[in-house]
Design a protein around this motif. Sequence first.
Motif, PDB file in Angstrom:
ATOM      1  N   ASP A 205       0.855  -1.177   0.000  1.00  0.00           N
ATOM      2  CA  ASP A 205       0.000   0.000   0.000  1.00  0.00           C
ATOM      3  C   ASP A 205       0.897   1.234   0.000  1.00  0.00           C
ATOM      4  N   GLU A 206       0.813   2.022  -1.068  1.00  0.00           N
ATOM      5  CA  GLU A 206       1.636   3.216  -1.197  1.00  0.00           C
ATOM      6  C   GLU A 206       0.789   4.476  -1.106  1.00  0.00           C
ATOM      7  N   GLY A 207      -0.229   4.449  -0.252  1.00  0.00           N
ATOM      8  CA  GLY A 207      -1.096   5.625  -0.091  1.00  0.00           C
ATOM      9  C   GLY A 207      -2.043   5.766  -1.258  1.00  0.00           C
ATOM     10  N   PRO A 208      -1.839   6.781  -2.113  1.00  0.00           N
ATOM     11  CA  PRO A 208      -2.739   6.940  -3.258  1.00  0.00           C
ATOM     12  C   PRO A 208      -2.460   5.908  -4.355  1.00  0.00           C
ATOM     13  N   GLU A 209      -1.415   5.125  -4.210  1.00  0.00           N
ATOM     14  CA  GLU A 209      -1.046   4.130  -5.205  1.00  0.00           C
ATOM     15  C   GLU A 209      -0.867   2.761  -4.541  1.00  0.00           C
ATOM     16  N   PHE A 210      -0.836   1.729  -5.378  1.00  0.00           N
ATOM     17  CA  PHE A 210      -0.527   0.380  -4.935  1.00  0.00           C
ATOM     18  C   PHE A 210       0.688  -0.122  -5.719  1.00  0.00           C
ATOM     19  N   ALA A 211       1.591  -0.810  -5.038  1.00  0.00           N
ATOM     20  CA  ALA A 211       2.722  -1.446  -5.714  1.00  0.00           C
ATOM     21  C   ALA A 211       2.260  -2.794  -6.243  1.00  0.00           C
ATOM     22  N   ILE A 212       2.454  -3.018  -7.536  1.00  0.00           N
ATOM     23  CA  ILE A 212       2.006  -4.263  -8.155  1.00  0.00           C
ATOM     24  C   ILE A 212       3.172  -4.947  -8.852  1.00  0.00           C
ATOM     25  N   ILE A 213       2.994  -6.242  -9.095  1.00  0.00           N
ATOM     26  CA  ILE A 213       3.984  -6.998  -9.854  1.00  0.00           C
ATOM     27  C   ILE A 213       3.253  -7.924 -10.805  1.00  0.00           C
ATOM     28  N   ASP A 214       3.676  -7.927 -12.056  1.00  0.00           N
ATOM     29  CA  ASP A 214       3.083  -8.745 -13.106  1.00  0.00           C
ATOM     30  C   ASP A 214       4.195  -9.604 -13.675  1.00  0.00           C
ATOM     31  N   ARG A 215       4.150 -10.908 -13.416  1.00  0.00           N
ATOM     32  CA  ARG A 215       5.215 -11.804 -13.862  1.00  0.00           C
ATOM     33  C   ARG A 215       4.778 -12.695 -15.020  1.00  0.00           C
ATOM     34  N   TYR A 216       3.675 -12.322 -15.677  1.00  0.00           N
ATOM     35  CA  TYR A 216       3.331 -12.954 -16.947  1.00  0.00           C
ATOM     36  C   TYR A 216       4.296 -12.405 -17.993  1.00  0.00           C
ATOM     37  N   ARG A 217       4.920 -13.292 -18.754  1.00  0.00           N
ATOM     38  CA  ARG A 217       5.986 -12.853 -19.658  1.00  0.00           C
ATOM     39  C   ARG A 217       5.509 -11.915 -20.759  1.00  0.00           C
ATOM     40  N   GLY A 218       4.199 -11.926 -21.016  1.00  0.00           N
ATOM     41  CA  GLY A 218       3.687 -11.026 -22.036  1.00  0.00           C
ATOM     42  C   GLY A 218       3.503  -9.606 -21.559  1.00  0.00           C
ATOM     43  N   SER A 219       3.611  -9.370 -20.255  1.00  0.00           N
ATOM     44  CA  SER A 219       3.432  -8.007 -19.735  1.00  0.00           C
ATOM     45  C   SER A 219       4.225  -7.816 -18.444  1.00  0.00           C
ATOM     46  N   LEU A 220       5.491  -8.196 -18.451  1.00  0.00           N
ATOM     47  CA  LEU A 220       6.326  -8.086 -17.256  1.00  0.00           C
ATOM     48  C   LEU A 220       6.347  -6.650 -16.747  1.00  0.00           C
ATOM     49  N   PHE A 221       6.094  -6.506 -15.455  1.00  0.00           N
ATOM     50  CA  PHE A 221       6.068  -5.148 -14.888  1.00  0.00           C
ATOM     51  C   PHE A 221       6.194  -5.231 -13.378  1.00  0.00           C
ATOM     52  N   GLU A 222       6.922  -4.302 -12.819  1.00  0.00           N
ATOM     53  CA  GLU A 222       6.976  -4.121 -11.375  1.00  0.00           C
ATOM     54  C   GLU A 222       7.013  -2.624 -11.115  1.00  0.00           C
ATOM     55  N   GLY A 223       5.995  -2.121 -10.440  1.00  0.00           N
ATOM     56  CA  GLY A 223       5.914  -0.685 -10.208  1.00  0.00           C
ATOM     57  C   GLY A 223       4.648  -0.337  -9.456  1.00  0.00           C
ATOM     58  N   VAL A 224       4.145   0.870  -9.675  1.00  0.00           N
ATOM     59  CA  VAL A 224       2.956   1.315  -8.949  1.00  0.00           C
ATOM     60  C   VAL A 224       1.834   1.661  -9.920  1.00  0.00           C
TER      61      VAL A 224
END
Length: 340
Positions: A129-148
């Motif tokens: 929980d980053e206040g107004p944002e959430f930290a997420i992680i997507d480890r599906y290879r078609g949309s790799l992402f780690e951020g908010v």
Amino acid sequence: MIDLSVRRGEFTSLDCITATYGHVLVTLGYDPSVLGADWGYHPVELPESEWPVERFAFHRRSFEKTLLDWYGINSELIQHQDTNAVEKYLRERLGRNEPVIVLVDAFHLPHSSNYHLQHHAHRIVVHSDEGPEFAIIDRYRGSLFEGVIGAPELLSAMSSEALAEGRRGDPDWRNRTICVSSGSPGDRPSYATSAHAAIVQNTEPAATLSGTTALRTCAGQLRAAPEAYATLSPAGMIEVSAWFGELASQRALNARFLRAAVAAGVPGLTEGADAADDLSRHWERTRNYFFLRFRTGVSAVLRISDLLEEAAALEADWNESIRKAMHGASADVSPGKSGQ
């Protein structure tokens, strides 16, 4: 027995269900190889399918049941009343450092290639929980992402009307969360005993025959009427591509599982693990060919039919080799905790 070669954030997969569960397991300190304890030969015909392969969804055992059986881990799936309830639940769970799997419409995810282009059900992990944002992680290879991601964007993605369409037999996915808790291993059989039993069950001739027969049926239907299958809707393109990707993902998990079984004391499975990796690559090549060449029409449909026939032969050989290796193989039957 934790696979220390997998660090936090390094687990990826060709399907989002595996990607989320695998990542959460690694985060909690568990070996994700148990997700490969099922080959996935449970054909179920799906409604509203456009291609023959979709009519045979090779369902694996649910990951929820797998985690309960192997680790004593409970998975709490909740459909919340509205986005306010979702946000309250997320902040409570994240406040206890418990990652949450959420179901989303990729149309609303800024990091997704489907963003504002195509509605598509997807899963990601919300980490903090980053206040107004959430930290997420997507480890599906078609949309790799780690951020908010902003809270409004995440909640919009979770409450999208497209998640309630129920296409291909799906339930209403809106406002759903899955929280995986640390397990209570208790007095469970050893990893080797459980792995041995799972592999024997997976390679029963009746089970493997149903899978290879379904693949050959799909190939025959494509070959018999290639013109009828030379077009797909945008949603159909995603579904068929995902179908190939899920099999590629599962065979890679099966290879990981077989190697974990060898490490635990079940002999004769190294070649089977290598063959599972080869199968994973075959399914990934099929997926890539479909994605890149499908629009060329009939010739692509016929080539995919050939690839399905090849896959059926490879799958049959793989299972038979493991079945023979398991014949007479002994497993450590001493009681102990499974997987830890």
